[in-house]
Design an enzyme around this catalytic site. Structure first.
Site: not given
Length: 316
Positions: A11, A13, A45, A69, A110-111, A133, A137
């Protein structure tokens, strides 16, 4: 030999991280992918707990970085079970397997664990997610902290970097509309000017993670929650203006001053990076410099226009 397992390495990142870690002398990097396995990437997976356990046991890493993710808020709203499987259950499974091998586990968050009403947010600020989401997280963070004997959560905001298709990042996903608005018969493109974001360059994040791994290798392991963020606030309209300039397009753009997304999003989740900065960790590339690097490295550069290149290339 310092061995690192990167989970979800195909991905946005993951690719930047692989490139950064591959430069380290005396390090062995083993990387997995789900949608895009290759000769260099091990098919895995993360929803298959037995496969995860076998992989970790076989590789026996010193550290594990979880970059896999479900990051799309609209998808998480429609399919919360998928969001939980990837963002919560998989984190717990990987951390449990890492424990058995004595490995340090770094999980990316995540923020969006914050509601965006009282920035800036510290690593110890109280989370209050607005959507599925962010909730998934946050639960993933808790799963990591509760499960990992040696564990750390790294919160990140909006990411952008070298891409395989425009839609890989919410930054570059604006390009087709920008280009369409610049066409001779193009319509004005409306861009969100309400939510404040802090675009963060994936090669910079890769440097941050490499520095964290180096500390672990020296026995100075970082635990708990840390955050890293770019330091240039901008909304999507402002991002689009700068993208148009970088692409040398005479785009016709108009700002939308109220939120219009079907999935509720926070207004301003600015993350402080003080904990990592105090350790001498970090790198920030100015947005205009970084986006120029992204556009210069497009795999289809010179062979297609910005509009015709978003296409059906696979996601990471």
């Amino acid at each position: 030999m310092f061995k690192v397992a990167v989970i979800g390495g195909s991905g946005l990142l993951g690719r930047a991280l692989n490139e950064e870690l591959a430069r380290q002398v005396g390090w062995q990097i083993v990387t997995t992918a789900f949608s895009r396995p290759s000769l260099q990437l091990v098919a895995l997976d993360v929803r298959d707990s037995f496969a995860v356990e076998r992989f970790i046991e076989h590789v026996a890493p010193d550290a594990v970085v979880i970059a896999a993710a479900e990051r799309r808020p609209d998808v998480c709203e429609r399919d919360p079970a998928l969001a939980r499987a990837l963002n919560v259950d998989a984190v717990r499974t990987i951390a449990r397997a890492a424990n058995r091998n004595g490995a340090w586990t770094l999980s990316i968050s995540t923020d969006y664990v914050f509601d965006g009403t009282r920035p800036p947010y510290r690593h110890d600020s109280t989370p209050r997610p607005l959507n599925a989401y962010g909730q998934s997280k946050l639960e993933g963070e808790r799963a990591l902290i509760e499960t990992a004997d040696l564990g750390c959560v790294l919160r990140l905001p909006l990411l952008y970097g070298p891409i395989v298709n425009w839609s890989e990042s919410a930054v570059t996903s604006l390009v087709p509309a920008i280009a369409a608005s610049a066409a001779p018969d193009g319509q004005t493109a409306t861009m969100d000017a309400w939510a404040i974001r802090y675009p963060t360059f994936t090669p910079d994040v890769a440097v941050v993670i490499r520095q964290m791994l180096e500390r672990h290798g020296r026995g100075e392991t970082i635990s708990g929650i840390v955050q890293w963020s770019g330091n240039e606030p901008m909304n999507k309209y402002e991002i689009a203006v700068r993208l148009a300039a970088a692409l040398q397009l005479n785009a016709h753009l108009t700002p939308q001053r109220a939120p219009t997304d079907s999935t509720r999003r926070p207004h301003n989740c600015h993350l402080t990076s003080s904990r990592l900065e105090a350790l001498g960790i970090g790198r920030r590339t100015p947005f205009d410099v970084a986006i120029g690097q992204v556009l210069a490295k497009l795999p289809w550069r010179g062979s297609a226009s910005p509009v015709g290149s978003d296409s059906s290339r696979p996601r990471g």
